[in-house]
Design an enzyme around this catalytic site. Sequence first.
Site, short mmCIF file in Angstrom:
data_model
loop_
_atom_site.label_atom_id
_atom_site.label_comp_id
_atom_site.label_asym_id
_atom_site.label_seq_id
_atom_site.Cartn_x
_atom_site.Cartn_y
_atom_site.Cartn_z
N TRP A 181 25.84 50.08 45.89
CA TRP A 181 26.86 50.01 46.94
C TRP A 181 26.32 49.50 48.27
CZ3 TRP A 181 27.24 52.83 51.58
CH2 TRP A 181 26.31 53.86 51.76
N ASP B 11 33.61 66.59 47.30
CA ASP B 11 32.88 66.11 48.48
C ASP B 11 32.85 67.20 49.53
OD1 ASP B 11 31.71 64.22 50.48
OD2 ASP B 11 32.29 62.78 48.94
N TRP C 132 37.56 54.71 49.53
CA TRP C 132 37.27 55.97 50.20
C TRP C 132 38.44 56.29 51.11
CZ3 TRP C 132 33.33 58.32 48.03
CH2 TRP C 132 32.34 57.56 47.42
N THR C 133 38.85 57.55 51.15
CA THR C 133 40.17 57.86 51.73
C THR C 133 40.13 58.67 53.02
OG1 THR C 133 40.41 59.81 50.32
CG2 THR C 133 41.27 57.71 49.47
N GLU C 134 39.01 58.64 53.75
CA GLU C 134 39.02 59.32 55.04
C GLU C 134 40.20 58.87 55.90
OE1 GLU C 134 34.52 58.94 54.13
OE2 GLU C 134 36.36 57.88 53.68
N GLU D 236 23.46 59.61 49.88
CA GLU D 236 23.58 60.19 51.22
C GLU D 236 23.25 61.69 51.24
OE1 GLU D 236 26.92 57.22 53.17
OE2 GLU D 236 27.62 59.00 52.10
N TYR E 35 34.47 47.18 49.34
CA TYR E 35 34.91 48.45 49.91
C TYR E 35 36.29 48.24 50.51
CZ TYR E 35 31.05 51.69 49.23
OH TYR E 35 30.15 52.55 48.67
N PHE E 36 37.31 48.68 49.78
CA PHE E 36 38.68 48.37 50.19
C PHE E 36 39.26 49.39 51.17
CE2 PHE E 36 39.61 45.62 46.19
CZ PHE E 36 38.68 44.69 46.64
N ASP E 37 38.39 50.24 51.73
CA ASP E 37 38.80 51.01 52.91
C ASP E 37 38.49 50.23 54.18
OD1 ASP E 37 36.07 51.32 52.34
OD2 ASP E 37 35.93 53.27 53.30
N ARG F 38 38.67 63.43 50.20
CA ARG F 38 38.97 63.39 51.64
C ARG F 38 40.47 63.58 51.87
NH1 ARG F 38 34.39 60.37 50.85
NH2 ARG F 38 32.65 61.39 51.92
N HIS G 53 26.68 65.97 49.79
CA HIS G 53 28.15 65.98 49.77
C HIS G 53 28.68 67.25 49.10
CE1 HIS G 53 28.88 61.97 51.43
NE2 HIS G 53 27.87 61.54 50.70
#
Length: 774
Positions: free
Chosen positions: A405, A199, A481-483, A333, A430-432, A170, A269
Amino acid sequence: MKNLLKMATAIAMTGWLCSCSGEKTAANYQVIPIPQEIVMAANGEFALNNNVKIIYPEGNEAMQRNAQYLAGYLKKATGKVYQIETGTEGKGNILLQVVSDVEKPEAYQLKVNAEGVVISGASEAGVFYGIQTLRKSIPVLENSTPVLSYVEISDAPRFDYRGAHFDVSRHFFTVEEVKSFIDMMALHNMNRLHWHITDDQGWRIEIKKYPLLTEIGSQRKETVIGHNSGEYDGKPYGGFYTQEEAREIVAYAAERYITVVPEIDLPGHMQAALAAYPQLGCTGGPYDVWTIWGVSDNVLCAGNDSVLTFIDDVLAEIIDIFPSEYIHIGGDECPKVKWKSCSKCQARIKALGIKSDDKHSKEEYLQSFIINHGEKFLNAHGRQMIGWDETLEGGLAPNATVMSWRGEGGGIEAAKQHHDVIMTPNTYLYFDYYQTKDTENEPMAIGGYLPLERVYSYEPMPRSLTQEEQKYIVGVQANHWTEYIPTFSQLQYMALPRWAALCEIQWSQADKKDYQNFLTRLPQLISLYQTEGYNYAKHVFDVTADFQANAETGVVEVRMKTIDDAPIHYTLDGTEPTSASPVADSVLSIKENCILQAVAVRPSGNSRIFSEKVVFSKSTCKSIVANQPVNKQYEFKGVSTLTDGLKGNGNYKTGRWIAFYRNDMDVTIDLQQPTEISSVAFSTCVEKGDWVFDVRGITIEVSDDGENFTRVFSEEYPEMKETDRNGLYEHKQTFAPVKTRYVHVLGLSERSIPAWHGGKGNFGFLFVDEIVIE
């Protein structure tokens, strides 16, 4: 201990380093993660002065690197240069050695006595973790001499797989930033880097047989602004790693005893890959590298033989780059909408004789065919597959390891099927997610709420499993996750100090964990964050407050505290508190509208200001009962949350909201005496993508005796449309004034999610906050 804590806190908060010449510092072995066994001698100490050398076995390159790491760590801590020599005798020095009498391969022993320091490991990795414990024991003080009390530490990790996930798809991160991530992992005793390199929004690894994957698939034309706002920044974005750069990262990690586990996420993805090779999709494209966040419906065509060839070719190059036993192939997903209308996919279903049943659809079983294909290729080349817990749908590949998850359910199911499991539930790891309720003053995040204390509370071994089944829980991992994490500095901010809690979950035995004790040890680790220049979050030093609505006294009781018992000064009129403001040295009792603000005052600098608005109505601090149960996952403090005078923001996971699922908000409030009322209001929080919907109907009833009720308001509302906004919805019901003691409030939840939604036909969550009666 308290004085040491305050000193370490001052260092951690300010980054100040003393330059007193030759000052002695005392080592503190109460590190993070806490070792299994620390046996202190009655007396005696050993000084790491200029004469001390680091001794390692001749001809052992890994131990030579260990010695070099230790020398580097000591130089950062003291400013002194420690000489390195080969040998097997360490009298008066620090001796590093591999021994055969330690059971677990990553176990170590650290001994300090009159003859010096000996760090013994069952392997070079074990010695490395002993070095980390020594490193974390020594205060950071320029031109100092560490003094080590005599001790014997015996330690070994609880879990063999101790992971951190890093999404570079991302947002892209440089080779040097990935290396810094690895150094952070080493400090926290982690040994698996789960590297998410492909992704929908970007393909980040060079595949020589498919050059367009990076030529086209690594570049998106622009990026959506915020939470899929429909507005775009208009800036091209991209980046990828050459195979040589990837090998460089693998080698860098290996030198720190960290294995890089690559993830090629399939069959979903994959839109970035389809943009490069549109013939691999069901429709043939054209496709663009996705410019928004979320899950694309465009996936690999499961009925196309060239897709199977593509999977084999890509995995062949991946296993050539990455020596990891595990290769992650995602499996999460993957929307099936294209498969349902694709003639090739339906032909594959027919050819394989796939039938739907009460457990899974034909298309879910088709995904299992793809996942099995990938696993067979990996197994044939001596590797093992990891997949997200969706790989359970349609039947799990025979030798697969599952990453759980979506809570713990998938992991529990996989363990019962005797598959290895890595626990990484979004509800804890989830550290986002946001780490504070004050989201307005935080960098934008995806949502959620995972403060340090909740992370630390996680116990990875489900009680529902038998002792035999628990053996299949082999590891724990946190995901990044880096969105909404565009820079490495922000990534550090989201990770630290939550990694401190994570590594204690991964390494330390469950009976050694204690959150209050952990907090006393945390400042010492944070001082190392300062030394390394890491951008860590400082919420742990802020004022924390617990609010309790007391129905007997009619007041909101507030208990405030800090990690180090620093004095807390407060105001109730919304003005900024200072050291001249009153001190909160006992429970505050609030009985009227106010804006509580508080600050911890320290010599090293004040904390951020804590602020909370308390609003009283006729229902505040009144007795309330739930006639239908609150959802356990989002129960927080229970139904009294609805009458505590506090209102939630747009994040439904902060504890200011409670949820109802498969039933309705159905509560009765006792106003304690006949009271005239003419309105009832409450808020709902909507996040349609998370199956969180607005109320479908509201009924208000009143009663004098709590048994016989009269309806004063009732209204139904239509189902939500796809275009309806997410966020807060205020519902205020007015009616002719009536005098009553009991008020019954019924809010109907969504019983069937609309057809336009991916969760159509399922129940929706109803999140409700503060019932205001006037």
